[in-house]
Design a protein around this motif. Structure first.
Motif, PDB file in Angstrom:
ATOM      1  N   GLY A 390       5.824 -17.373 -17.363  1.00 36.19           N
ATOM      2  CA  GLY A 390       6.968 -18.126 -16.760  1.00 36.19           C
ATOM      3  C   GLY A 390       7.891 -18.234 -18.188  1.00 36.19           C
ATOM      4  N   ASP A 391       7.049 -19.202 -18.954  1.00 36.84           N
ATOM      5  CA  ASP A 391       7.371 -19.452 -20.325  1.00 36.84           C
ATOM      6  C   ASP A 391       8.599 -18.210 -21.350  1.00 36.84           C
ATOM      7  OD1 ASP A 391       7.511 -22.157 -19.293  1.00 36.84           O
ATOM      8  OD2 ASP A 391       5.593 -22.140 -20.937  1.00 36.84           O
ATOM      9  N   SER A 392       8.048 -17.230 -21.108  1.00 38.16           N
ATOM     10  CA  SER A 392       8.802 -15.861 -21.700  1.00 38.16           C
ATOM     11  C   SER A 392       9.789 -16.273 -21.027  1.00 38.16           C
ATOM     12  CB  SER A 392       7.463 -15.205 -22.070  1.00 38.16           C
ATOM     13  OG  SER A 392       6.254 -15.284 -22.747  1.00 38.16           O
ATOM     14  N   MET A 393       9.588 -15.965 -20.213  1.00 37.11           N
ATOM     15  CA  MET A 393      11.089 -15.364 -19.160  1.00 37.11           C
ATOM     16  C   MET A 393      12.420 -16.321 -19.351  1.00 37.11           C
ATOM     17  SD  MET A 393      10.789 -12.489 -18.451  1.00 37.11           S
ATOM     18  CE  MET A 393      11.983 -12.552 -17.000  1.00 37.11           C
ATOM     19  N   ALA A 394      11.866 -17.783 -19.339  1.00 36.67           N
ATOM     20  CA  ALA A 394      12.549 -18.622 -19.548  1.00 36.67           C
ATOM     21  C   ALA A 394      12.715 -18.939 -21.153  1.00 36.67           C
ATOM     22  CB  ALA A 394      12.719 -20.073 -18.118  1.00 36.67           C
ATOM     23  N   PRO A 395      12.920 -18.643 -21.665  1.00 36.64           N
ATOM     24  CA  PRO A 395      12.438 -19.327 -23.534  1.00 36.64           C
ATOM     25  C   PRO A 395      13.616 -20.532 -23.088  1.00 36.64           C
ATOM     26  CG  PRO A 395      13.992 -17.612 -23.581  1.00 36.64           C
ATOM     27  CD  PRO A 395      13.073 -17.396 -22.008  1.00 36.64           C
ATOM     28  N   LEU A 396      14.545 -20.901 -22.405  1.00 35.80           N
ATOM     29  CA  LEU A 396      15.394 -22.565 -23.047  1.00 35.80           C
ATOM     30  C   LEU A 396      15.821 -22.437 -21.431  1.00 35.80           C
ATOM     31  CD1 LEU A 396      17.925 -20.469 -24.798  1.00 35.80           C
ATOM     32  CD2 LEU A 396      16.303 -22.072 -25.479  1.00 35.80           C
ATOM     33  N   GLY A 397      15.167 -22.275 -20.357  1.00 40.08           N
ATOM     34  CA  GLY A 397      15.436 -23.136 -19.228  1.00 40.08           C
ATOM     35  C   GLY A 397      15.240 -22.647 -18.289  1.00 40.08           C
ATOM     36  N   ALA A 398      16.317 -22.059 -17.749  1.00 39.67           N
ATOM     37  CA  ALA A 398      16.481 -20.758 -16.832  1.00 39.67           C
ATOM     38  C   ALA A 398      16.093 -19.411 -16.997  1.00 39.67           C
ATOM     39  CB  ALA A 398      17.695 -20.637 -16.532  1.00 39.67           C
ATOM     40  N   PRO A 399      15.783 -18.733 -16.123  1.00 41.64           N
ATOM     41  CA  PRO A 399      14.612 -17.615 -15.724  1.00 41.64           C
ATOM     42  C   PRO A 399      15.789 -16.511 -16.432  1.00 41.64           C
ATOM     43  CG  PRO A 399      14.244 -18.164 -14.671  1.00 41.64           C
ATOM     44  CD  PRO A 399      15.165 -19.492 -14.578  1.00 41.64           C
ATOM     45  N   ALA A 400      15.603 -15.432 -16.964  1.00 43.27           N
ATOM     46  CA  ALA A 400      16.216 -14.337 -17.697  1.00 43.27           C
ATOM     47  C   ALA A 400      16.503 -13.204 -16.512  1.00 43.27           C
ATOM     48  CB  ALA A 400      15.574 -13.608 -19.269  1.00 43.27           C
ATOM     49  N   GLU A 401      17.483 -12.844 -16.519  1.00 45.59           N
ATOM     50  CA  GLU A 401      18.204 -12.054 -15.484  1.00 45.59           C
ATOM     51  C   GLU A 401      16.957 -10.616 -16.276  1.00 45.59           C
ATOM     52  OE1 GLU A 401      22.459 -12.377 -13.983  1.00 45.59           O
ATOM     53  OE2 GLU A 401      22.792 -11.259 -15.406  1.00 45.59           O
ATOM     54  N   ARG A 402      17.320  -9.647 -17.514  1.00 43.33           N
ATOM     55  CA  ARG A 402      16.608  -8.878 -17.778  1.00 43.33           C
ATOM     56  C   ARG A 402      15.405  -9.445 -19.454  1.00 43.33           C
ATOM     57  NH1 ARG A 402      20.997  -4.103 -18.251  1.00 43.33           N
ATOM     58  NH2 ARG A 402      19.464  -2.931 -17.784  1.00 43.33           N
ATOM     59  N   PHE A 403      14.801  -8.724 -19.376  1.00 44.45           N
ATOM     60  CA  PHE A 403      13.505  -9.099 -20.214  1.00 44.45           C
ATOM     61  C   PHE A 403      13.297  -7.471 -21.076  1.00 44.45           C
ATOM     62  CE2 PHE A 403       9.186 -10.392 -21.239  1.00 44.45           C
ATOM     63  CZ  PHE A 403       9.956 -11.307 -22.750  1.00 44.45           C
ATOM     64  N   ALA A 404      12.832  -7.450 -22.413  1.00 39.73           N
ATOM     65  CA  ALA A 404      11.895  -6.461 -23.103  1.00 39.73           C
ATOM     66  C   ALA A 404      11.663  -7.447 -24.539  1.00 39.73           C
ATOM     67  CB  ALA A 404      13.627  -5.664 -23.439  1.00 39.73           C
ATOM     68  N   ILE A 405      10.867  -6.287 -24.633  1.00 38.53           N
ATOM     69  CA  ILE A 405       9.394  -6.203 -26.004  1.00 38.53           C
ATOM     70  C   ILE A 405       9.775  -4.998 -26.238  1.00 38.53           C
ATOM     71  CG2 ILE A 405       6.930  -7.227 -26.614  1.00 38.53           C
ATOM     72  CD1 ILE A 405       7.646  -9.027 -23.846  1.00 38.53           C
ATOM     73  N   ARG A 406       9.842  -5.196 -27.315  1.00 38.54           N
ATOM     74  CA  ARG A 406       9.377  -3.974 -28.215  1.00 38.54           C
ATOM     75  C   ARG A 406       9.102  -3.975 -29.838  1.00 38.54           C
ATOM     76  NH1 ARG A 406      15.861  -0.998 -28.012  1.00 38.54           N
ATOM     77  NH2 ARG A 406      16.447  -2.385 -29.042  1.00 38.54           N
ATOM     78  N   ALA A 407       8.130  -2.756 -30.122  1.00 34.07           N
ATOM     79  CA  ALA A 407       9.064  -2.932 -31.950  1.00 34.07           C
ATOM     80  C   ALA A 407       9.303  -1.662 -32.790  1.00 34.07           C
ATOM     81  CB  ALA A 407       7.254  -3.379 -32.371  1.00 34.07           C
ATOM     82  N   VAL A 408       9.242  -1.922 -33.698  1.00 34.77           N
ATOM     83  CA  VAL A 408       9.439  -1.023 -35.113  1.00 34.77           C
ATOM     84  C   VAL A 408       9.393  -0.608 -36.282  1.00 34.77           C
ATOM     85  CG1 VAL A 408      11.589   0.580 -33.673  1.00 34.77           C
ATOM     86  CG2 VAL A 408      11.865  -1.584 -35.746  1.00 34.77           C
ATOM     87  N   MET A 409       8.942   0.020 -36.787  1.00 35.96           N
ATOM     88  CA  MET A 409       8.697   0.388 -38.280  1.00 35.96           C
ATOM     89  C   MET A 409       9.355   0.711 -39.262  1.00 35.96           C
ATOM     90  SD  MET A 409       6.220  -0.410 -40.342  1.00 35.96           S
ATOM     91  CE  MET A 409       4.346  -0.252 -39.707  1.00 35.96           C
TER      92      MET A 409
END
Length: 471
Positions: A390-409
């Protein structure tokens, strides 16, 4: 407690979080020797604008936590470098132009590709945001893989949220540079060097055994380097694609969560095995030539336990998929192979790559660089990050509508990406009613065209009966 768990408990006692070790040392070596850098991107689409001051407060709280670190190089041979607190203020970038709704994905791609981080010097993360024409805010956290894995980022987001709510109380745990300077620092390095002697002895024995197995005819890329079982499949008789000097490619796609979970169950698997199957079929759909023994798949493993403050604690298991992969074959084979690989990983400690670092500190850079580039990589890497906290979905208080995680080199040449896997990497995260899958196309000849990667991904998702929408 398994032997590997016991080893981890022992390692925790001898590998304190303030030493550059494990995966963070691997990333440090890659950056120092080759100039390769690996940023992670967490991205949110927020319905309401939190305001610039709120974003700055949040970034400051992140800097007060585990991200606020830099490296002090050791002065003693064999000893590991040390993490210390960094007092560098966070960087917050506000996009000066308004972003169209259909350009959110492109904006995030650009910010990920262009980010310049220097974690060794204390600039290991940055926060950036943009406004869209509908009044939404696209927020992204870009953090070096050297200072965090996915679990560590989730922990940092949780701590930052609490820190902001408590008006930026510090959660620092690392020493300051002054605390490890002078003779006290030398004593600490000497003690660390002494603690590495048993690891060097173990590493020498493991690598020697792997060499004997190779002489006896075993594949150096199968058991010694990974958990991948030796398969019976033959290489596919398919011509290699023409070589080209293409850049890496990116794709982000949303899939209905209920549909994803139902499809996995119907095919006799789990969301994890479905993810593995879909991405393996995507890779094969690009024209990838399957090596003898089958497609080599690396499945990420979270090795972090409660209270573990290491920078990067990621690991992985390997499986080989020699036969066809598709909805008509089901997921039972992948599910079984994955479970067996996880079980082996829990009780064995004989993978060469797990022991190279102890030896690496004894080698000249030129030899070490050649050794690192000689380690075979998988064909595809998959990281199922599970349900977002839940804390990751709402970093600034309100839950985000969309969310993604990725990485590159960043920084790898087309020749390097062609010679050493993976050819394709992907991450998935679940939240609300959505599964978001992010794909990183690495091999320049197979996935060097963004439109081609998206078309192949779309076709495979459709073949698996999964609705989808690209960012």
């Amino acid at each position: 407690m398994t032997s590997r768990e016991a080893a981890k408990t022992t390692d925790t006692a001898t590998d304190p979080a303030d030493r550059v070790a494990g995966a963070d040392e691997s990333y440090d070596l890659a950056e120092r020797l080759f100039g390769w850098t690996a940023p992670i991107q967490f991205a949110w689409v927020l319905r309401d604008d939190p305001g610039h001051d709120a974003v700055v407060d949040w970034a400051t709280a992140l800097a007060h936590g585990g991200f606020g670190r830099r490296i002090v190089r050791t002065r003693v041979p064999v000893a590991r470098d040390r993490w210390v607190r960094s007092d560098r203020p966070p960087t917050v970038y506000a996009e000066p132009t308004v972003v169209d709704e259909d350009a959110v994905g492109a904006w995030l791609d650009r910010r990920l590709r262009d980010v310049e981080l220097d974690p060794a010097a204390g600039r290991g993360f940055t926060v950036e945001y943009a406004h869209t024409r509908s009044g939404r805010v696209v927020l992204t956290l870009l953090v070096s893989h050297m200072i965090a894995d996915g679990h560590a980022v989730h922990d940092a987001l949780r701590d930052a949220r609490r820190s902001v709510e408590n008006r930026l109380g510090s959660v620092r745990g690392l020493p300051t540079a002054s605390e490890v300077s002078g003779w006290s620092g030398v004593r600490g390095d000497l003690a660390d060097a002494a603690s590495q002697v048993p690891a060097i002895v173990r590493a020498t024995a493991v690598i020697a055994r792997a060499g004997v197995r190779a002489v006896l005819g075993r594949s150096a890329a199968a058991a010694p380097v990974s958990d991948a079982p030796e398969g019976v499949g033959a290489a596919v008789d398919r011509p290699a694609p023409p070589q080209r000097d293409a850049d890496t490619t990116l794709a982000v796609v949303d899939i209905p969560r209920e549909q994803w979970e139902a499809r996995a169950a119907a095919l006799g698997g789990t969301p994890n095995s479905l993810f593995t199957a879909v991405l393996t079929s995507v890779l094969r759909g690009t024209g990838h030539v399957m090596p003898p023994g089958g497609t080599r798949v690396c499945i990420a493993v979270d090795t972090r336990s409660d209270g573990d403050d290491r920078a990067n604690a990621s690991g992985g298991v390997w499986i080989r998929l020699a036969g066809p992969v598709g909805p008509d074959t089901g997921l039972a084979t992948i599910r079984r192979s994955s479970k067996e690989a996880f079980a082996r990983y829990a009780v064995t400690d004989d993978a060469v790559v797990d022991h190279l670092q102890a030896i690496a500190r004894l080698l000249p850079d030129v030899v070490l660089g050649r050794l690192m580039k000689a380690i075979p990589g998988p064909d595809v890497t998959v990281s199922n990050l599970g349900a977002a906290p839940g804390d990751s979905m709402a970093p600034l208080g309100a839950p985000a509508e969309r969310f993604a995680i990725r990485a590159v080199m960043q920084g790898r040449s087309a020749a390097d990406r062609r010679a050493q896997g993976p050819a394709l990497a992907a991450w998935s995260v679940q939240y609300a009613d959505t599964v978001t899958v992010t794909v990183f196309g690495i091999h320049p000849d197979l996935v060097g065209d963004t439109a081609g990667l998206r078309n192949t991904l779309s076709s495979e998702l459709t073949r698996w009966g999964l609705d989808h929408r690209f960012w």
